[in-house]
Design a protein around this motif. Sequence first.
Motif, PDB file in Angstrom:
ATOM      1  N   SER A 106       0.834  -1.195   0.000  1.00  0.00           N
ATOM      2  CA  SER A 106       0.000   0.000   0.000  1.00  0.00           C
ATOM      3  C   SER A 106       0.878   1.257   0.000  1.00  0.00           C
ATOM      4  O   SER A 106       1.729   1.409  -0.851  1.00  0.00           O
ATOM      5  N   THR A 107       0.692   2.151   0.984  1.00  0.00           N
ATOM      6  CA  THR A 107       1.551   3.337   1.029  1.00  0.00           C
ATOM      7  C   THR A 107       3.012   2.933   1.194  1.00  0.00           C
ATOM      8  O   THR A 107       3.917   3.591   0.691  1.00  0.00           O
ATOM      9  N   GLY A 108       3.245   1.794   1.885  1.00  0.00           N
ATOM     10  CA  GLY A 108       4.604   1.290   2.057  1.00  0.00           C
ATOM     11  C   GLY A 108       5.248   0.862   0.761  1.00  0.00           C
ATOM     12  O   GLY A 108       6.483   0.839   0.651  1.00  0.00           O
ATOM     13  N   ALA A 109       4.437   0.524  -0.257  1.00  0.00           N
ATOM     14  CA  ALA A 109       4.990   0.149  -1.554  1.00  0.00           C
ATOM     15  C   ALA A 109       5.651   1.350  -2.222  1.00  0.00           C
ATOM     16  O   ALA A 109       6.716   1.232  -2.838  1.00  0.00           O
ATOM     17  N   PHE A 110       5.009   2.516  -2.095  1.00  0.00           N
ATOM     18  CA  PHE A 110       5.592   3.729  -2.672  1.00  0.00           C
ATOM     19  C   PHE A 110       6.852   4.133  -1.914  1.00  0.00           C
ATOM     20  O   PHE A 110       7.875   4.462  -2.515  1.00  0.00           O
ATOM     21  N   VAL A 111       6.777   4.081  -0.577  1.00  0.00           N
ATOM     22  CA  VAL A 111       7.957   4.408   0.229  1.00  0.00           C
ATOM     23  C   VAL A 111       9.093   3.442  -0.090  1.00  0.00           C
ATOM     24  O   VAL A 111      10.248   3.840  -0.228  1.00  0.00           O
ATOM     25  N   ALA A 112       8.770   2.148  -0.233  1.00  0.00           N
ATOM     26  CA  ALA A 112       9.786   1.133  -0.506  1.00  0.00           C
ATOM     27  C   ALA A 112      10.504   1.402  -1.812  1.00  0.00           C
ATOM     28  O   ALA A 112      11.726   1.233  -1.910  1.00  0.00           O
ATOM     29  N   THR A 113       9.758   1.819  -2.825  1.00  0.00           N
ATOM     30  CA  THR A 113      10.352   2.055  -4.144  1.00  0.00           C
ATOM     31  C   THR A 113      11.419   3.135  -4.092  1.00  0.00           C
ATOM     32  O   THR A 113      12.493   3.001  -4.697  1.00  0.00           O
ATOM     33  N   LEU A 114      11.162   4.216  -3.361  1.00  0.00           N
ATOM     34  CA  LEU A 114      12.139   5.298  -3.263  1.00  0.00           C
ATOM     35  C   LEU A 114      13.223   4.978  -2.237  1.00  0.00           C
ATOM     36  O   LEU A 114      14.397   5.308  -2.440  1.00  0.00           O
ATOM     37  N   ALA A 115      12.846   4.309  -1.144  1.00  0.00           N
ATOM     38  CA  ALA A 115      13.845   3.953  -0.133  1.00  0.00           C
ATOM     39  C   ALA A 115      14.842   2.946  -0.679  1.00  0.00           C
ATOM     40  O   ALA A 115      15.994   2.910  -0.243  1.00  0.00           O
ATOM     41  N   PHE A 116      14.426   2.126  -1.631  1.00  0.00           N
ATOM     42  CA  PHE A 116      15.307   1.140  -2.242  1.00  0.00           C
ATOM     43  C   PHE A 116      16.498   1.815  -2.926  1.00  0.00           C
ATOM     44  O   PHE A 116      17.616   1.298  -2.910  1.00  0.00           O
ATOM     45  N   ILE A 117      16.259   2.988  -3.518  1.00  0.00           N
ATOM     46  CA  ILE A 117      17.339   3.720  -4.189  1.00  0.00           C
ATOM     47  C   ILE A 117      18.336   4.253  -3.176  1.00  0.00           C
ATOM     48  O   ILE A 117      19.545   4.208  -3.383  1.00  0.00           O
ATOM     49  N   GLY A 118      17.845   4.767  -2.041  1.00  0.00           N
ATOM     50  CA  GLY A 118      18.746   5.265  -1.006  1.00  0.00           C
ATOM     51  C   GLY A 118      18.350   6.623  -0.484  1.00  0.00           C
ATOM     52  O   GLY A 118      17.318   7.197  -0.891  1.00  0.00           O
ATOM     53  N   PRO A 119      19.155   7.193   0.415  1.00  0.00           N
ATOM     54  CA  PRO A 119      18.836   8.482   1.046  1.00  0.00           C
ATOM     55  C   PRO A 119      18.653   9.638   0.073  1.00  0.00           C
ATOM     56  O   PRO A 119      18.019  10.632   0.427  1.00  0.00           O
ATOM     57  N   GLU A 120      19.203   9.528  -1.123  1.00  0.00           N
ATOM     58  CA  GLU A 120      19.058  10.627  -2.088  1.00  0.00           C
ATOM     59  C   GLU A 120      17.594  10.890  -2.448  1.00  0.00           C
ATOM     60  O   GLU A 120      17.251  11.965  -2.942  1.00  0.00           O
ATOM     61  N   ARG A 121      16.734   9.918  -2.202  1.00  0.00           N
ATOM     62  CA  ARG A 121      15.312  10.075  -2.506  1.00  0.00           C
ATOM     63  C   ARG A 121      14.500  10.521  -1.294  1.00  0.00           C
ATOM     64  O   ARG A 121      13.275  10.639  -1.378  1.00  0.00           O
TER      65      ARG A 121
END
Length: 403
Positions: free
Chosen positions: A107-122
């Motif tokens: 859910s909302t965690g899926a969107f957070v996960a997608t950007l968090a996967f890239i790293g702190p730059e996101r």
Amino acid sequence: MGRPALACVALVAVGLAGCRGLGLRGTGACPAPGPVTGLVDREAPADTAPVVDLPAAAPPPPLDGRRPFNILVLSAGGAYGAYQAGVLAGWSEAGTRPSFDVVTGVSTGAFVATLAFIGPERDPDLKRFYTQVTDRDIFARRPQLSAIVSDALADSRPLERLIEQAVDAELLRRIACEHRKGRRLYVGTTHLDARRLVVWDMGEIAARGRPEDLTLFRKILLASASLPGLLPPVAIPVEVDGKKYEELHVDGGVTASLFFRPPQVPREQLARLGDKPLAGSNVYVIVAGKLYPDAEPVEPRFLSIVGSSVSALLHAQTRGDLYEVYALALANGMNYKVTAVPEGARVPASSTTFDPAAMNRLYEVGRRQAASPELWRATPPGTRPGERVPVRGGVHLTPAPRG
């Protein structure tokens, strides 16, 4: 995990879904193949063993027997995802945020996960999303009469546009690059026809290099956040044994508030790593909301009663899912770390209300919490003083002693 009146509609929608047939939606009168719950991507590497197999094309990070895996698990929670974004930002500021080998989101965690996967730059992108968007940026309400006879109360095109802005070809390329290094990104949706969680390997999708990959990636994120009743289900075309079908997918939180996909270790490394190849690894769970809802009087009215009941159900599901992750961590010798919105913190009135002021406060709660030594707890909910279920022997009550 709020208690909106819309929760009533979501509950009714889920109940009405039970009247529909099970299976894939085919073209014309073509019957759905079975069993629908056992379908796998025939072009993707087999993924049946829980911790031992890894696609040969994507070897895992080097293991020397000492390096732990780091896994990030992000729960459902709508606007309460602001807490997840704040924790990640504060974690980055503290300089202690690890690079995650596996990231999962619902859910909302899926969107957070997608950007968090890239790293702190996101982190700045996450902050903008969870402190500036409003309801109008997420959904467009339909007229009441048309909503009653349609598939949802609101249209999800505003959210679809937000996803398109955040997830572009460059982001897909970055995810594909990290996937080839052995890192994994998983997102959960609910297959509405099968009534089951579907786990999508987003890195595998990103790494295929096909023109339709970006569209599919975006559809999955939209589906994972499409709360049934409020937002319409997302149709995802699939092909089974050469025949084309259409599946309906909705919010992954319907079937799992969070999930853990273990890192997988090649068989040739198992002997060197022992019986528990994940021993010493860390699983971090960030819950978008509180472990227990805030107590408040319930009016003896239909919407209030159903809304409160749905809220209690969602919180109970989250606690159950946290227990499941704890059992898996315990069995594998992993370090279990959970954080949720602190008990006394103010939260938005509803997880489906995107109020920038309220979300900014919750974001700051998460950012400050990241610097606190009490950020992580090592036990599942229900194990601390005040969390255990008291046993009543009558109706003449007194507050139970803490501890």
